[in-house]
Design an enzyme around this catalytic site. Structure first.
Site, mmCIF file in Angstrom:
data_model
loop_
_atom_site.group_PDB
_atom_site.id
_atom_site.type_symbol
_atom_site.label_atom_id
_atom_site.label_comp_id
_atom_site.label_asym_id
_atom_site.label_seq_id
_atom_site.Cartn_x
_atom_site.Cartn_y
_atom_site.Cartn_z
ATOM 1 N N ASP A 144 13.010 43.094 51.137
ATOM 2 C CA ASP A 144 12.791 42.595 52.487
ATOM 3 C C ASP A 144 12.716 41.071 52.408
ATOM 4 O O ASP A 144 12.152 40.526 51.461
ATOM 5 C CB ASP A 144 11.460 43.105 53.040
ATOM 6 C CG ASP A 144 11.493 44.566 53.447
ATOM 7 O OD1 ASP A 144 12.479 45.257 53.132
ATOM 8 O OD2 ASP A 144 10.508 45.021 54.066
ATOM 9 N N HIS A 165 13.768 45.894 44.316
ATOM 10 C CA HIS A 165 14.448 47.139 43.969
ATOM 11 C C HIS A 165 15.875 46.883 43.502
ATOM 12 O O HIS A 165 16.438 45.813 43.722
ATOM 13 C CB HIS A 165 14.430 48.081 45.175
ATOM 14 C CG HIS A 165 13.045 48.518 45.561
ATOM 15 N ND1 HIS A 165 12.582 49.786 45.337
ATOM 16 C CD2 HIS A 165 12.025 47.841 46.156
ATOM 17 C CE1 HIS A 165 11.327 49.887 45.765
ATOM 18 N NE2 HIS A 165 10.972 48.715 46.273
ATOM 19 N N SER A 171 8.014 34.838 47.022
ATOM 20 C CA SER A 171 8.952 33.969 46.336
ATOM 21 C C SER A 171 10.384 34.290 46.731
ATOM 22 O O SER A 171 10.651 34.649 47.866
ATOM 23 C CB SER A 171 8.765 34.075 44.825
ATOM 24 O OG SER A 171 9.348 32.951 44.201
#
Length: 286
Positions: free
Chosen positions: A90, A147, A251
């Site tokens: 995201d 992921h 980050s």
């Protein structure tokens, strides 16, 4: 505060010391302070707790537990087509483009070396020359687990010491070679689309970068590049959509692909919000 002053303060402040102190506070378990920080953060950044596996803020024993919270199993469906890449995080697209003569676009008027980003090894960087890259910025409100875009076999992990500048859009537009000068963890995979690099870039107040196969990589931080190579017997194998790492405080992730192996989605322009598991691009068929 002016933009110029914000950048100047980043050059002057003891970024590593400040980040490690914040890390200790974020790791502190229990107590009213942790709960106060968590609830204030949810309100400040409008965090959608309905997606979290545990919706009640009181479930989390530390701020880090909350920040790296798991989501419900159906919150981020992963594209199933074997020819599609899945979005790894995201966040929002910072830049997405071809790697031109070994250089990666950071922001308008700024670029940096892919070889330096990967730790300086010419042989490791060679497969990505004239390939494609995507840089994705994770804001504080975002889900902070990372992921896999595609099934992968880990070949090499590299810890690269460096600065801890903020990685927000303002800093990216003002600090030269930002992502190639900040502390980072480079993960190199073999995939059906050829070699893939996932670079987890540290930043101010990023208390920790972790991978699922080795746990915490930093801190403790070092002053030398460290490298781990994996053979067929020891190499972690991760499926598309599987968690590969996480940030304790936000980050940036930079993904690199080899030439002509993938076509990244043309809809992913700078500033485009991203959602883990959605279509990132397509594996080219030859």
């Amino acid at each position: 505060m002016t933009d110029h002053l914000k950048i100047l303060l980043q050059y002057l402040m003891p970024k590593h010391l400040f980040s490690r102190l914040v890390g200790r506070l974020a790791a502190k378990e229990g107590g009213r302070l942790s709960q106060w920080l968590i609830k204030r953060f949810i309100r400040q950044y409008k965090v959608n707790m309905s997606e979290a596996l545990h919706e009640d803020p009181a479930h989390y024993q530390s701020f880090n537990d909350f920040f790296t919270r798991a989501l419900k199993a159906d919150a981020r469906p992963v594209v199933e087509d074997e020819h599609l890449l899945a979005m790894p995080v995201d966040g929002a697209i910072s830049q997405l483009a071809p790697i031109m003569q070994g250089r990666i676009i950071q922001a308008k008027g700024h670029d940096y070396s892919a070889r330096t980003l990967l730790g300086g090894d010419k042989a490791l960087a060679a497969p990505f020359m004239d390939g494609d890259f995507a840089t994705i910025y994770l804001a504080p409100k975002d889900y902070h687990r990372i992921h896999m875009p595609i099934d992968g076999i880990l070949k090499t992990m590299i810890y690269v010491p460096g600065e801890l500048f903020s990685v927000n859009p303002l800093t990216a537009s003002r600090v030269p070679e930002l992502f190639a000068r900040n502390e980072r963890v480079v993960c190199l995979f073999d995939t059906a689309a050829g070699p893939m690099a996932m670079v987890l870039v540290g930043a101010t107040i990023v208390a920790s970068i972790e991978t699922v196969w080795s746990g915490t990589v930093t801190p403790p931080a070092g002053k030398r590049i460290q490298r781990w190579d994996y053979d067929a017997a020891t190499a972690p194998r991760l499926a598309k959509g599987a968690e590969m790492g996480r940030f304790k405080l936000g980050s940036t992730v930079v993904c690199l692909f080899a030439p002509s192996k993938v076509t990244l989605s043309k809809q992913l322009l700078p500033g485009t919000p991203t959602r883990m598991g959605t279509e990132f691009g397509r594996i080219n068929q030859h």
